[in-house]
Design a protein around this motif. Structure first.
Motif, PDB file in Angstrom:
ATOM      1  N   TYR A   1       0.808  -1.263  -0.001  1.00 30.91           N
ATOM      2  CA  TYR A   1      -0.035   0.142   0.055  1.00 30.91           C
ATOM      3  C   TYR A   1       0.865   1.256  -0.018  1.00 30.91           C
ATOM      4  CZ  TYR A   1       0.857   0.306   5.124  1.00 30.91           C
ATOM      5  OH  TYR A   1       1.384   0.420   6.292  1.00 30.91           O
ATOM      6  N   ALA A   2       2.200   1.225   0.160  1.00 30.08           N
ATOM      7  CA  ALA A   2       3.020   2.182   0.366  1.00 30.08           C
ATOM      8  C   ALA A   2       4.266   1.928   0.014  1.00 30.08           C
ATOM      9  CB  ALA A   2       2.954   2.965   1.448  1.00 30.08           C
ATOM     10  N   GLU A   3       5.201   2.618  -0.865  1.00 27.59           N
ATOM     11  CA  GLU A   3       6.525   2.405  -0.952  1.00 27.59           C
ATOM     12  C   GLU A   3       7.398   3.652  -1.384  1.00 27.59           C
ATOM     13  OE1 GLU A   3       8.627   2.166  -3.802  1.00 27.59           O
ATOM     14  OE2 GLU A   3       7.394   1.968  -5.483  1.00 27.59           O
ATOM     15  N   ARG A   4       8.612   3.693  -0.814  1.00 26.85           N
ATOM     16  CA  ARG A   4       9.403   4.654  -1.320  1.00 26.85           C
ATOM     17  C   ARG A   4      10.972   4.144  -1.545  1.00 26.85           C
ATOM     18  NH1 ARG A   4       8.983   9.550  -4.113  1.00 26.85           N
ATOM     19  NH2 ARG A   4      10.686  11.267  -3.329  1.00 26.85           N
ATOM     20  N   LEU A   5      11.054   3.732  -2.730  1.00 32.41           N
ATOM     21  CA  LEU A   5      12.299   2.883  -3.067  1.00 32.41           C
ATOM     22  C   LEU A   5      13.000   3.325  -4.033  1.00 32.41           C
ATOM     23  CD1 LEU A   5      11.344  -0.574  -1.599  1.00 32.41           C
ATOM     24  CD2 LEU A   5      12.806   0.818  -0.314  1.00 32.41           C
ATOM     25  N   PRO A   6      14.257   3.275  -4.486  1.00 33.40           N
ATOM     26  CA  PRO A   6      14.621   3.310  -5.730  1.00 33.40           C
ATOM     27  C   PRO A   6      14.047   2.348  -6.683  1.00 33.40           C
ATOM     28  CG  PRO A   6      16.530   3.377  -4.280  1.00 33.40           C
ATOM     29  CD  PRO A   6      15.350   3.043  -3.567  1.00 33.40           C
ATOM     30  N   ALA A   7      13.800   2.696  -7.805  1.00 34.23           N
ATOM     31  CA  ALA A   7      13.223   1.768  -8.913  1.00 34.23           C
ATOM     32  C   ALA A   7      14.185   0.500  -9.086  1.00 34.23           C
ATOM     33  CB  ALA A   7      12.796   2.326 -10.234  1.00 34.23           C
ATOM     34  N   ASP A   8      15.430   0.961  -9.000  1.00 35.35           N
ATOM     35  CA  ASP A   8      16.452  -0.384  -9.317  1.00 35.35           C
ATOM     36  C   ASP A   8      17.367  -0.468  -8.227  1.00 35.35           C
ATOM     37  OD1 ASP A   8      18.226  -2.229 -10.481  1.00 35.35           O
ATOM     38  OD2 ASP A   8      18.898  -0.875 -12.230  1.00 35.35           O
ATOM     39  N   LEU A   9      17.522  -1.508  -7.457  1.00 33.12           N
ATOM     40  CA  LEU A   9      18.192  -1.795  -6.525  1.00 33.12           C
ATOM     41  C   LEU A   9      19.379  -2.696  -6.694  1.00 33.12           C
ATOM     42  CD1 LEU A   9      15.448  -2.669  -3.957  1.00 33.12           C
ATOM     43  CD2 LEU A   9      16.660  -0.627  -4.248  1.00 33.12           C
ATOM     44  N   THR A  10      20.021  -2.676  -7.946  1.00 34.48           N
ATOM     45  CA  THR A  10      21.206  -3.359  -8.662  1.00 34.48           C
ATOM     46  C   THR A  10      22.333  -2.863  -7.693  1.00 34.48           C
ATOM     47  OG1 THR A  10      20.429  -3.679 -10.695  1.00 34.48           O
ATOM     48  CG2 THR A  10      22.569  -3.976 -10.251  1.00 34.48           C
ATOM     49  N   GLY A  11      22.972  -4.036  -7.189  1.00 32.33           N
ATOM     50  CA  GLY A  11      24.223  -3.742  -6.345  1.00 32.33           C
ATOM     51  C   GLY A  11      23.954  -3.378  -4.750  1.00 32.33           C
ATOM     52  N   ARG A  12      22.663  -3.274  -4.264  1.00 31.58           N
ATOM     53  CA  ARG A  12      22.473  -2.602  -3.191  1.00 31.58           C
ATOM     54  C   ARG A  12      22.181  -4.042  -2.184  1.00 31.58           C
ATOM     55  NH1 ARG A  12      20.658   2.766  -3.341  1.00 31.58           N
ATOM     56  NH2 ARG A  12      21.233   2.559  -1.405  1.00 31.58           N
ATOM     57  N   HIS A  13      22.630  -3.829  -0.757  1.00 32.35           N
ATOM     58  CA  HIS A  13      22.548  -4.589   0.150  1.00 32.35           C
ATOM     59  C   HIS A  13      21.470  -3.947   0.907  1.00 32.35           C
ATOM     60  CE1 HIS A  13      24.426  -7.208   3.637  1.00 32.35           C
ATOM     61  NE2 HIS A  13      23.192  -7.218   3.802  1.00 32.35           N
ATOM     62  N   VAL A  14      20.314  -4.766   1.031  1.00 32.99           N
ATOM     63  CA  VAL A  14      19.026  -4.066   1.832  1.00 32.99           C
ATOM     64  C   VAL A  14      18.948  -4.691   2.978  1.00 32.99           C
ATOM     65  CG1 VAL A  14      16.671  -3.506   1.514  1.00 32.99           C
ATOM     66  CG2 VAL A  14      17.781  -3.652  -0.764  1.00 32.99           C
ATOM     67  N   PHE A  15      18.686  -3.946   4.209  1.00 32.98           N
ATOM     68  CA  PHE A  15      18.452  -4.276   5.667  1.00 32.98           C
ATOM     69  C   PHE A  15      17.171  -4.013   5.709  1.00 32.98           C
ATOM     70  CE2 PHE A  15      22.826  -3.811   5.442  1.00 32.98           C
ATOM     71  CZ  PHE A  15      23.356  -5.048   6.389  1.00 32.98           C
ATOM     72  N   VAL A  16      16.127  -5.093   6.154  1.00 36.74           N
ATOM     73  CA  VAL A  16      14.676  -5.066   6.156  1.00 36.74           C
ATOM     74  C   VAL A  16      14.601  -4.973   7.817  1.00 36.74           C
ATOM     75  CG1 VAL A  16      12.448  -5.970   6.090  1.00 36.74           C
ATOM     76  CG2 VAL A  16      14.128  -5.983   4.158  1.00 36.74           C
ATOM     77  N   LEU A  17      13.602  -4.043   8.231  1.00 37.73           N
ATOM     78  CA  LEU A  17      13.442  -3.798   9.682  1.00 37.73           C
ATOM     79  C   LEU A  17      11.934  -4.347   9.932  1.00 37.73           C
ATOM     80  CD1 LEU A  17      15.331  -0.706  10.467  1.00 37.73           C
ATOM     81  CD2 LEU A  17      16.341  -2.778  10.473  1.00 37.73           C
ATOM     82  N   ASP A  18      11.651  -5.289  10.828  1.00 44.01           N
ATOM     83  CA  ASP A  18      10.435  -5.490  11.350  1.00 44.01           C
ATOM     84  C   ASP A  18      10.506  -6.305  12.594  1.00 44.01           C
ATOM     85  OD1 ASP A  18       7.682  -5.768  11.256  1.00 44.01           O
ATOM     86  OD2 ASP A  18       7.589  -7.389   9.501  1.00 44.01           O
ATOM     87  N   PRO A  19       9.715  -5.524  13.749  1.00 41.96           N
ATOM     88  CA  PRO A  19      10.129  -6.170  14.790  1.00 41.96           C
ATOM     89  C   PRO A  19       9.705  -7.575  15.085  1.00 41.96           C
ATOM     90  CG  PRO A  19       9.010  -3.862  15.047  1.00 41.96           C
ATOM     91  CD  PRO A  19       8.902  -4.332  13.584  1.00 41.96           C
TER      92      PRO A  19
END
Length: 211
Positions: free
Chosen positions: A113-131
C-alpha cells in the motif's frame, strides 16, 4: 536462509524489559533503539567495504568505509519505523527507503500500500527492519518485492521470531539468499497469530496505543 540468534547479556537484558507489560512506551522505544543497535552490529559484520585514502592530523593513510552503493535500510511500516533510529545510528551513511504492506481481508493476499524505494536496487544490500516475525507473510512478500527490484542481498533484522514464521520463510523462499538476525526465537504462535511469550503488539507499544 541463514538464521542467527544474537546471544549477548545486553541483548537478553533489554529484551526482558521489552517483554514486561508494565514497561512504558518511552522506555520501550528507547530499548528498541538500543537493541536494534546491538543486532545491527552483528547483521552488518560482513557488509561490503572499500579502501579510501585519508589524511590524519599526523600523516596520510588508507582506511576502510562502506562500499558504494551504500546499504539501503527499509523499515516495514508501521512498527519497523521504531527500529529505524537504532539502525541509522550504526550505519549513518546508509540510505533509507520505506515499504508498507498489509493483508487484504477478502483475498488474504499481502498487498503493497506504500513504498518509497529506488526503482532499481542493483548492487544494493538491503536491510529490512520488522520487529516481529510471526506468520512470516509480510516478510516473505517484502523480500520478494526487493529482489524483483534487483537487490543484490537482503538481510532482515527482527526483535523476535516464531518458529512458524521462520519455517514459512524457508519454505517459500527456498533458494533465495536471505539472512535473518533476531534477539530470540520464541515458542510458538497463539490462535490469534501472536508470538508466545512475545511482547505484545510492537507497534502499539512503540506508539503508546497498547492497553
Amino acid at each position: 536462509m541463514r538464521v542467527q540468534v544474537v546471544e549477548h547479556p545486553l541483548v537478553a537484558h533489554k529484551l526482558t524489559v521489552l517483554r514486561k507489560k508494565e514497561t512504558p512506551s518511552i522506555t520501550f522505544r528507547q530499548l528498541t533503539e538500543e537493541l536494534v543497535m546491538l543486532l545491527a552490529y552483528e547483521a552488518t559484520r560482513d557488509v561490503a567495504m572499500e579502501d579510501v585514502d585519508i589524511q590524519t592530523p599526523v600523516t596520510s593513510t588508507t582506511g576502510r568505509r562502506l562500499a558504494r552503493p551504500t546499504p539501503l535500510v527499509v523499515p516495514i511500516l508501521r512498527a519497523g519505523l521504531g527500529m529505524l533510529e537504532g539502525m541509522v545510528r550504526m550505519a549513518p551513511t546508509a540510505e533509507v527507503g520505506f515499504l508498507g504492506m498489509a493483508r487484504n481481508e477478502e483475498t488474504l493476499d499481502i498487498v503493497t500500500y506504500a513504498e518509497r524505494l529506488p526503482a532499481d536496487l542493483t548492487g544494493r544490500h538491503v536491510f529490512v527492519l520488522d520487529p516481529m516475525l510471526a506468520t512470516g507473510g509480510t516478510l516473505v512478500e517484502s523480500i520478494r518485492f526487493l529482489y524483483e527490484r534487483n537487490a543484490s542481498r537482503v538481510t532482515c533484522i527482527c526483535l523476535l521470531a516464531a518458529p512458524e514464521g521462520i519455517e514459512r520463510l524457508e519454505r517459500e523462499l527456498e533458494g533465495v539468499e536471505v539472512d535473518l538476525f533476531v534477539a530470540a526465537i520464541d515458542e510458538r504462535l497463539d490462535e490469534n497469530a501472536y508470538i508466545v511469550p512475545g511482547l505484545g503488539d510492537a507497534g502499539d507499544r512503540l506508539y503508546g496505543l497498547a492497553e
